[in-house]
Design a protein around this motif. Structure first.
Motif, PDB file in Angstrom:
ATOM      1  N   CYS A   1       0.629  -1.292  -0.041  1.00 12.19           N
ATOM      2  CA  CYS A   1       0.086  -0.069  -0.128  1.00 12.19           C
ATOM      3  C   CYS A   1       0.650   1.188  -0.052  1.00 12.19           C
ATOM      4  O   CYS A   1       2.132   1.374   0.413  1.00 12.19           O
ATOM      5  N   ALA A   2       0.353   2.264  -0.422  1.00  9.31           N
ATOM      6  CA  ALA A   2       0.855   3.731  -0.358  1.00  9.31           C
ATOM      7  C   ALA A   2       1.235   3.900   1.100  1.00  9.31           C
ATOM      8  O   ALA A   2       0.369   3.705   2.000  1.00  9.31           O
ATOM      9  N   ASN A   3       2.043   4.952   1.271  1.00 11.87           N
ATOM     10  CA  ASN A   3       2.500   5.229   2.724  1.00 11.87           C
ATOM     11  C   ASN A   3       1.233   6.257   3.381  1.00 11.87           C
ATOM     12  O   ASN A   3       1.528   6.549   4.357  1.00 11.87           O
ATOM     13  N   ASN A   4       0.586   6.800   2.621  1.00 13.55           N
ATOM     14  CA  ASN A   4      -0.460   7.695   3.134  1.00 13.55           C
ATOM     15  C   ASN A   4      -2.178   7.015   2.965  1.00 13.55           C
ATOM     16  O   ASN A   4      -2.916   7.621   3.135  1.00 13.55           O
ATOM     17  N   LEU A   5      -2.003   5.495   2.778  1.00 11.56           N
ATOM     18  CA  LEU A   5      -3.399   4.941   2.636  1.00 11.56           C
ATOM     19  C   LEU A   5      -4.130   5.349   3.571  1.00 11.56           C
ATOM     20  O   LEU A   5      -5.522   5.483   3.648  1.00 11.56           O
TER      21      LEU A   5
ATOM     22  N   LEU B   1     -14.412   0.766   2.627  1.00  8.14           N
ATOM     23  CA  LEU B   1     -13.651   1.595   1.668  1.00  8.14           C
ATOM     24  C   LEU B   1     -12.438   0.954   1.242  1.00  8.14           C
ATOM     25  O   LEU B   1     -11.965  -0.031   1.768  1.00  8.14           O
ATOM     26  N   CYS B   2     -12.498   1.315  -0.057  1.00  6.42           N
ATOM     27  CA  CYS B   2     -11.221   0.469  -0.742  1.00  6.42           C
ATOM     28  C   CYS B   2     -10.337   1.231  -1.828  1.00  6.42           C
ATOM     29  O   CYS B   2     -10.751   2.521  -2.191  1.00  6.42           O
ATOM     30  N   PRO B   3      -9.337   0.958  -2.236  1.00  3.94           N
ATOM     31  CA  PRO B   3      -8.392   1.709  -3.043  1.00  3.94           C
ATOM     32  C   PRO B   3      -8.467   1.525  -4.635  1.00  3.94           C
ATOM     33  O   PRO B   3      -9.284   0.577  -4.837  1.00  3.94           O
ATOM     34  N   ARG B   4      -7.756   2.091  -5.445  1.00  2.00           N
ATOM     35  CA  ARG B   4      -7.705   2.029  -6.635  1.00  2.00           C
ATOM     36  C   ARG B   4      -6.410   0.934  -6.707  1.00  2.00           C
ATOM     37  O   ARG B   4      -5.601   1.306  -6.233  1.00  2.00           O
ATOM     38  N   ILE B   5      -6.762  -0.119  -7.565  1.00  2.11           N
ATOM     39  CA  ILE B   5      -5.738  -1.303  -7.775  1.00  2.11           C
ATOM     40  C   ILE B   5      -4.652  -0.987  -8.895  1.00  2.11           C
ATOM     41  O   ILE B   5      -5.139  -0.689 -10.142  1.00  2.11           O
TER      42      ILE B   5
ATOM     43  N   SER C   1      -8.971  10.118 -14.871  1.00  3.03           N
ATOM     44  CA  SER C   1      -9.574  11.250 -14.505  1.00  3.03           C
ATOM     45  C   SER C   1     -10.894  11.323 -13.925  1.00  3.03           C
ATOM     46  O   SER C   1     -11.727  12.047 -13.826  1.00  3.03           O
ATOM     47  N   LYS C   2     -10.984  10.061 -12.948  1.00  2.20           N
ATOM     48  CA  LYS C   2     -12.368   9.972 -12.276  1.00  2.20           C
ATOM     49  C   LYS C   2     -12.003  10.630 -10.941  1.00  2.20           C
ATOM     50  O   LYS C   2     -11.307  11.106 -10.373  1.00  2.20           O
ATOM     51  N   PRO C   3     -13.475  10.709 -10.148  1.00  2.00           N
ATOM     52  CA  PRO C   3     -13.591  11.670  -9.038  1.00  2.00           C
ATOM     53  C   PRO C   3     -12.939  10.989  -7.992  1.00  2.00           C
ATOM     54  O   PRO C   3     -12.657   9.693  -7.792  1.00  2.00           O
ATOM     55  N   GLU C   4     -12.742  11.864  -6.883  1.00  2.76           N
ATOM     56  CA  GLU C   4     -12.013  11.227  -5.570  1.00  2.76           C
ATOM     57  C   GLU C   4     -12.781  10.080  -5.087  1.00  2.76           C
ATOM     58  O   GLU C   4     -11.726   9.010  -4.703  1.00  2.76           O
ATOM     59  N   ILE C   5     -14.051   9.995  -5.177  1.00  2.00           N
ATOM     60  CA  ILE C   5     -14.894   9.034  -4.351  1.00  2.00           C
ATOM     61  C   ILE C   5     -15.675   8.566  -5.454  1.00  2.00           C
ATOM     62  O   ILE C   5     -16.563   9.186  -6.003  1.00  2.00           O
ATOM     63  N   GLU C   6     -15.859   7.129  -5.395  1.00  2.00           N
ATOM     64  CA  GLU C   6     -16.989   6.760  -6.480  1.00  2.00           C
ATOM     65  C   GLU C   6     -17.617   5.328  -5.636  1.00  2.00           C
ATOM     66  O   GLU C   6     -16.738   4.716  -4.911  1.00  2.00           O
ATOM     67  N   TYR C   7     -18.780   5.314  -5.707  1.00  2.36           N
ATOM     68  CA  TYR C   7     -19.515   4.063  -5.129  1.00  2.36           C
ATOM     69  C   TYR C   7     -19.776   3.073  -6.168  1.00  2.36           C
ATOM     70  O   TYR C   7     -20.097   3.121  -7.275  1.00  2.36           O
ATOM     71  N   ILE C   8     -19.010   1.611  -5.640  1.00  2.00           N
ATOM     72  CA  ILE C   8     -19.032   0.491  -6.484  1.00  2.00           C
ATOM     73  C   ILE C   8     -19.694  -0.575  -6.077  1.00  2.00           C
ATOM     74  O   ILE C   8     -20.158  -0.484  -4.907  1.00  2.00           O
ATOM     75  N   GLU C   9     -19.741  -1.743  -6.721  1.00  2.00           N
ATOM     76  CA  GLU C   9     -20.549  -2.739  -6.388  1.00  2.00           C
ATOM     77  C   GLU C   9     -19.730  -3.890  -5.692  1.00  2.00           C
ATOM     78  O   GLU C   9     -20.212  -4.387  -4.681  1.00  2.00           O
TER      79      GLU C   9
ATOM     80  N   ALA D   1     -17.071   2.275  -1.290  1.00  2.00           N
ATOM     81  CA  ALA D   1     -16.697   3.335  -1.711  1.00  2.00           C
ATOM     82  C   ALA D   1     -15.068   3.277  -2.210  1.00  2.00           C
ATOM     83  O   ALA D   1     -14.269   2.840  -1.324  1.00  2.00           O
ATOM     84  N   ARG D   2     -14.976   3.466  -3.302  1.00  2.00           N
ATOM     85  CA  ARG D   2     -13.490   3.376  -3.892  1.00  2.00           C
ATOM     86  C   ARG D   2     -13.036   4.909  -3.826  1.00  2.00           C
ATOM     87  O   ARG D   2     -13.419   5.828  -4.443  1.00  2.00           O
ATOM     88  N   LEU D   3     -11.881   5.058  -3.120  1.00  2.63           N
ATOM     89  CA  LEU D   3     -11.133   6.420  -3.332  1.00  2.63           C
ATOM     90  C   LEU D   3      -9.807   6.265  -4.125  1.00  2.63           C
ATOM     91  O   LEU D   3      -9.079   5.520  -3.996  1.00  2.63           O
ATOM     92  N   ASN D   4     -10.269   7.044  -5.137  1.00  2.60           N
ATOM     93  CA  ASN D   4      -9.154   6.847  -6.541  1.00  2.60           C
ATOM     94  C   ASN D   4      -7.869   7.471  -6.082  1.00  2.60           C
ATOM     95  O   ASN D   4      -6.967   7.272  -6.848  1.00  2.60           O
ATOM     96  N   SER D   5      -7.530   8.251  -5.072  1.00  2.00           N
ATOM     97  CA  SER D   5      -6.413   8.736  -4.701  1.00  2.00           C
ATOM     98  C   SER D   5      -5.506   7.728  -3.634  1.00  2.00           C
ATOM     99  O   SER D   5      -4.377   7.844  -3.529  1.00  2.00           O
ATOM    100  N   ALA D   6      -6.158   6.751  -3.177  1.00  2.00           N
ATOM    101  CA  ALA D   6      -5.848   5.710  -2.532  1.00  2.00           C
ATOM    102  C   ALA D   6      -5.172   4.450  -3.368  1.00  2.00           C
ATOM    103  O   ALA D   6      -5.935   4.116  -3.976  1.00  2.00           O
TER     104      ALA D   6
END
Length: 273
Positions: free
Chosen positions: A92-96, A112-116, A128-136, A181-186
Motif C-alpha cells: 500500500c501507499a504510505n498515506n493509505l 472503503l477500498c483503493p484504486r488497484i 480522470s475519475k472523481p476522488e470517491i466512487e460508489y462501486i458494487e 466506496a473506492r477512493l481513487n487517490s488511495a
C-alpha cells in the motif's frame, strides 16, 4: 485505533516484508493469520517479537474466508472499529490510512477500498475519475472494513474457502443498505496471479494463469454465489464470466487439460454446497 490483517499461505518473504514495512507504521495492530505455510518459521523469526504484530497460526489450511473471519474476531475482541485487509503480496501507499480516515464517518459506508494497480502491469490508463466512487464489488486486498457492520450482516462465507469470497461479502453489504466506496487517490499495488497481457486480434487480453485448484474454486463458487444471491445477481453476467474464464484457459494458458477438468469438477460440486 486502526488494525490491519494479512492472510498468509506460503508467502514470498521479500514481498511480505515489503507489505508489512509499508503498513506497520500506519496501524496500531497488524494481525497475521497463517494457513499452514511451510515457511511460517521464517515469518515468526522476523515478526514474533514485534509488539504491534499478532501472529495466529492454523495447523491446516482453513481457507481465506475462515482466516479473514479470524482477523475480524481478533478486532472485535480488542474493540477495533475498522480493519484493513491485505493480501500477502500487496503493497500500500504510505498515506493509505490517512486517506481512508477522512471518509470513515461518511454515512452508510461498509467498505472503503483503493484504486488497484497490478504490479505485473504497471502501465496505467489515463485516470480522470472523481476522488470517491460508489462501486458494487471490491477485492479483499486494500479493503477497509467496518467491523460492526461485518458482525451485523454476517461474516465471510467459509463454505467458499477461496475465490469470490470478497464479492459475495460485497453483495451482502449492499443488500443490507450499506455502500462500498473506492477512493481513487488511495493506491494499492497488487499482483493478480501470473498475469500476462496478450494481443488477440488487436485487443489486449489479461491472462491470470491461476492454478487448476483456483480454477476449480472459481467455477464452483461462481454457481454457489449465483444461487445464494439469485435475487440480486445477473445470471447472464455470472455465466458469461465463467465462459470467459474457461475460454482464456483453453486459448492462452498452460496445463489446459488439468484446468478444464478442474473447471468441470467445480461446476459439478457446486450442486453439493
Amino acid at each position: 485505533m486502526i488494525a490491519a490483517g494479512i492472510v498468509l499461505y506460503n508467502p514470498e518473504i521479500d514481498l511480505l516484508s515489503k507489505n508489512i514495512d509499508a503498513i506497520i507504521s500506519q496501524v496500531d495492530l497488524l494481525i497475521l493469520v497463517d494457513n499452514a505455510s511451510s515457511n511460517i518459521s521464517l515469518v515468526k523469526d522476523l515478526y514474533n517479537e514485534s509488539p504491534k504484530i499478532l501472529i495466529i497460526q492454523n495447523e491446516t489450511n482453513k481457507g481465506i474466508a475462515y482466516a479473514l473471519n479470524q482477523i475480524i474476531h481478533a478486532c472485535e475482541k480488542r474493540n477495533y472499529e475498522w480493519v484493513l485487509t491485505l493480501d500477502q503480496d500487496s503493497t500500500c501507499a504510505n498515506n493509505l490510512m490517512e486517506t481512508y480516515m477522512k471518509y470513515v464517518n461518511v454515512n452508510n459506508i461498509g467498505i472503503l477500498c483503493p484504486r488497484i494497480v497490478d504490479r505485473n502491469y504497471l502501465v496505467e490508463e489515463n485516470y480522470s475519475k472523481p476522488e470517491i466512487e460508489y462501486i458494487e464489488t471490491c477485492i479483499t486486498s486494500g479493503s477497509f472494513m467496518n467491523v460492526k457492520i461485518c458482525k451485523e450482516i454476517g461474516y465471510y462465507d467459509e463454505n467458499m474457502f477461496i475465490d469470490l469470497v470478497d464479492f459475495e461479502y460485497c453483495v451482502r453489504v449492499q443488500k443490507a443498505g450499506f455502500k462500498i466506496a473506492r477512493l481513487n487517490s488511495a493506491i494499492l499495488f497488487h499482483r493478480l496471479g501470473e498475469l500476462k497481457v496478450v494481443n488477440f486480434f488487436g485487443k489486449k487480453i489479461r491472462v491470470t494463469n491461476h492454478s487448476a485448484n483456483r480454477v476449480y474454486y472459481y467455477a464452483r463458487n461462481s454457481i454457489y454465489y449465483l444461487k445464494k444471491h439469485k435475487d440480486y445477481l445477473s445470471r447472464y453476467k455470472v455465466y458469461s464470466n465463467l465462459l470467459k474464464k474457461i475460454t482464456k484457459v483453453l486459448i492462452f494458458e498452460k496445463e489446459k487439460n488439468s484446468k478444464l477438468k478442474s473447471f468441470i469438477l467445480g461446476i459439478r460440486d457446486s450442486n453439493y454446497m
